[in-house]
Design a protein around this motif. Sequence first.
Motif, PDB file in Angstrom:
ATOM      1  N   ALA A 289       8.459 -27.528  42.914  1.00  0.00           N
ATOM      2  CA  ALA A 289       9.335 -27.182  44.035  1.00  0.00           C
ATOM      3  C   ALA A 289      10.791 -27.059  43.596  1.00  0.00           C
ATOM      4  CB  ALA A 289       9.207 -28.235  45.123  1.00  0.00           C
ATOM      5  N   VAL A 290      11.203 -27.874  42.653  1.00  0.00           N
ATOM      6  CA  VAL A 290      12.583 -27.819  42.169  1.00  0.00           C
ATOM      7  C   VAL A 290      12.828 -26.519  41.417  1.00  0.00           C
ATOM      8  CG1 VAL A 290      14.273 -28.922  40.658  1.00  0.00           C
ATOM      9  CG2 VAL A 290      12.762 -30.310  42.066  1.00  0.00           C
ATOM     10  N   ALA A 291      11.884 -26.142  40.558  1.00  0.00           N
ATOM     11  CA  ALA A 291      12.025 -24.889  39.805  1.00  0.00           C
ATOM     12  C   ALA A 291      12.020 -23.689  40.741  1.00  0.00           C
ATOM     13  CB  ALA A 291      10.900 -24.770  38.783  1.00  0.00           C
ATOM     14  N   LEU A 292      11.173 -23.727  41.745  1.00  0.00           N
ATOM     15  CA  LEU A 292      11.118 -22.627  42.709  1.00  0.00           C
ATOM     16  C   LEU A 292      12.417 -22.522  43.498  1.00  0.00           C
ATOM     17  CD1 LEU A 292       9.506 -20.414  44.159  1.00  0.00           C
ATOM     18  CD2 LEU A 292       8.714 -22.183  45.732  1.00  0.00           C
ATOM     19  N   ALA A 293      12.928 -23.638  43.968  1.00  0.00           N
ATOM     20  CA  ALA A 293      14.174 -23.622  44.739  1.00  0.00           C
ATOM     21  C   ALA A 293      15.346 -23.154  43.882  1.00  0.00           C
ATOM     22  CB  ALA A 293      14.458 -25.015  45.300  1.00  0.00           C
ATOM     23  N   LEU A 294      15.407 -23.619  42.661  1.00  0.00           N
ATOM     24  CA  LEU A 294      16.476 -23.196  41.753  1.00  0.00           C
ATOM     25  C   LEU A 294      16.392 -21.703  41.469  1.00  0.00           C
ATOM     26  CD1 LEU A 294      18.840 -24.077  39.946  1.00  0.00           C
ATOM     27  CD2 LEU A 294      17.164 -24.378  38.122  1.00  0.00           C
ATOM     28  N   GLU A 295      15.196 -21.217  41.267  1.00  0.00           N
ATOM     29  CA  GLU A 295      15.016 -19.799  40.983  1.00  0.00           C
ATOM     30  C   GLU A 295      15.372 -18.927  42.184  1.00  0.00           C
ATOM     31  OE1 GLU A 295      11.687 -17.070  38.874  1.00  0.00           O
ATOM     32  OE2 GLU A 295      11.916 -19.177  38.373  1.00  0.00           O
TER      33      GLU A 295
ATOM     34  N   TRP B 233      17.108  -6.001  47.465  1.00  0.00           N
ATOM     35  CA  TRP B 233      17.268  -6.399  46.068  1.00  0.00           C
ATOM     36  C   TRP B 233      16.797  -7.819  45.845  1.00  0.00           C
ATOM     37  CZ3 TRP B 233      22.668  -4.384  44.123  1.00  0.00           C
ATOM     38  CH2 TRP B 233      22.626  -3.013  44.055  1.00  0.00           C
ATOM     39  N   PHE B 234      17.098  -8.706  46.775  1.00  0.00           N
ATOM     40  CA  PHE B 234      16.675 -10.102  46.646  1.00  0.00           C
ATOM     41  C   PHE B 234      15.157 -10.212  46.583  1.00  0.00           C
ATOM     42  CE2 PHE B 234      15.387 -13.988  48.968  1.00  0.00           C
ATOM     43  CZ  PHE B 234      15.746 -14.911  48.004  1.00  0.00           C
ATOM     44  N   LEU B 235      14.468  -9.535  47.497  1.00  0.00           N
ATOM     45  CA  LEU B 235      13.014  -9.631  47.520  1.00  0.00           C
ATOM     46  C   LEU B 235      12.378  -8.991  46.285  1.00  0.00           C
ATOM     47  CD1 LEU B 235      12.361  -8.999  51.301  1.00  0.00           C
ATOM     48  CD2 LEU B 235      12.309 -11.174  50.066  1.00  0.00           C
ATOM     49  N   CYS B 236      12.935  -7.876  45.824  1.00  0.00           N
ATOM     50  CA  CYS B 236      12.407  -7.238  44.617  1.00  0.00           C
ATOM     51  C   CYS B 236      12.614  -8.117  43.387  1.00  0.00           C
ATOM     52  CB  CYS B 236      13.068  -5.882  44.400  1.00  0.00           C
ATOM     53  SG  CYS B 236      12.601  -4.656  45.616  1.00  0.00           S
ATOM     54  N   PHE B 237      13.807  -8.666  43.242  1.00  0.00           N
ATOM     55  CA  PHE B 237      14.073  -9.539  42.106  1.00  0.00           C
ATOM     56  C   PHE B 237      13.262 -10.825  42.192  1.00  0.00           C
ATOM     57  CE2 PHE B 237      18.590  -7.712  41.548  1.00  0.00           C
ATOM     58  CZ  PHE B 237      18.113  -6.714  40.726  1.00  0.00           C
ATOM     59  N   LEU B 238      13.034 -11.307  43.395  1.00  0.00           N
ATOM     60  CA  LEU B 238      12.284 -12.545  43.582  1.00  0.00           C
ATOM     61  C   LEU B 238      10.859 -12.401  43.052  1.00  0.00           C
ATOM     62  CD1 LEU B 238      12.870 -15.312  44.776  1.00  0.00           C
ATOM     63  CD2 LEU B 238      11.850 -14.520  46.898  1.00  0.00           C
ATOM     64  N   ILE B 239      10.242 -11.275  43.324  1.00  0.00           N
ATOM     65  CA  ILE B 239       8.883 -11.040  42.816  1.00  0.00           C
ATOM     66  C   ILE B 239       8.886 -11.018  41.296  1.00  0.00           C
ATOM     67  CG2 ILE B 239       7.039  -9.334  42.665  1.00  0.00           C
ATOM     68  CD1 ILE B 239       7.729  -8.578  45.561  1.00  0.00           C
ATOM     69  N   VAL B 240       9.851 -10.337  40.719  1.00  0.00           N
ATOM     70  CA  VAL B 240       9.916 -10.208  39.259  1.00  0.00           C
ATOM     71  C   VAL B 240      10.160 -11.554  38.587  1.00  0.00           C
ATOM     72  CG1 VAL B 240      11.274  -9.191  37.385  1.00  0.00           C
ATOM     73  CG2 VAL B 240      10.639  -7.801  39.355  1.00  0.00           C
ATOM     74  N   PHE B 241      10.978 -12.405  39.183  1.00  0.00           N
ATOM     75  CA  PHE B 241      11.305 -13.677  38.557  1.00  0.00           C
ATOM     76  C   PHE B 241      10.293 -14.777  38.874  1.00  0.00           C
ATOM     77  CE2 PHE B 241      15.361 -11.624  38.057  1.00  0.00           C
ATOM     78  CZ  PHE B 241      15.841 -12.144  36.877  1.00  0.00           C
ATOM     79  N   ILE B 242       9.649 -14.730  40.017  1.00  0.00           N
ATOM     80  CA  ILE B 242       8.725 -15.808  40.380  1.00  0.00           C
ATOM     81  C   ILE B 242       7.350 -15.634  39.745  1.00  0.00           C
ATOM     82  CG2 ILE B 242       7.382 -16.686  42.331  1.00  0.00           C
ATOM     83  CD1 ILE B 242       9.809 -16.967  43.867  1.00  0.00           C
TER      84      ILE B 242
ATOM     85  N   VAL C 207       2.761 -17.962  36.788  1.00  0.00           N
ATOM     86  CA  VAL C 207       1.736 -17.859  35.746  1.00  0.00           C
ATOM     87  C   VAL C 207       1.903 -18.965  34.714  1.00  0.00           C
ATOM     88  CG1 VAL C 207       0.937 -16.405  33.830  1.00  0.00           C
ATOM     89  CG2 VAL C 207       1.396 -15.388  36.064  1.00  0.00           C
ATOM     90  N   SER C 208       3.141 -19.279  34.366  1.00  0.00           N
ATOM     91  CA  SER C 208       3.366 -20.290  33.316  1.00  0.00           C
ATOM     92  C   SER C 208       3.104 -21.709  33.803  1.00  0.00           C
ATOM     93  CB  SER C 208       4.789 -20.185  32.777  1.00  0.00           C
ATOM     94  OG  SER C 208       5.709 -20.577  33.758  1.00  0.00           O
ATOM     95  N   THR C 209       3.204 -21.975  35.085  1.00  0.00           N
ATOM     96  CA  THR C 209       2.997 -23.341  35.568  1.00  0.00           C
ATOM     97  C   THR C 209       1.595 -23.582  36.104  1.00  0.00           C
ATOM     98  OG1 THR C 209       3.895 -22.739  37.726  1.00  0.00           O
ATOM     99  CG2 THR C 209       5.422 -23.689  36.137  1.00  0.00           C
TER     100      THR C 209
END
Length: 60
Positions: A3-9, A42-51, A56-58
Amino acid sequence: MSAVALALEVVVVFFLALFLLHRYGDFRKQHRMVLFATLLAWFLCFLIVFILPLDVSTRS
């Protein structure tokens, strides 16, 4: 996913989109709704790319 990583991202991606909108957009000439819609898009598009890599890694 942590949750911390998600909120920070989410916060980092929001400020990235805001920074890019400030750099490439003109706040004084554009209508407020256009700026808001562009920021949201832009926020929603970038959010998909970064999340997606974070998700996948977690996964265990």
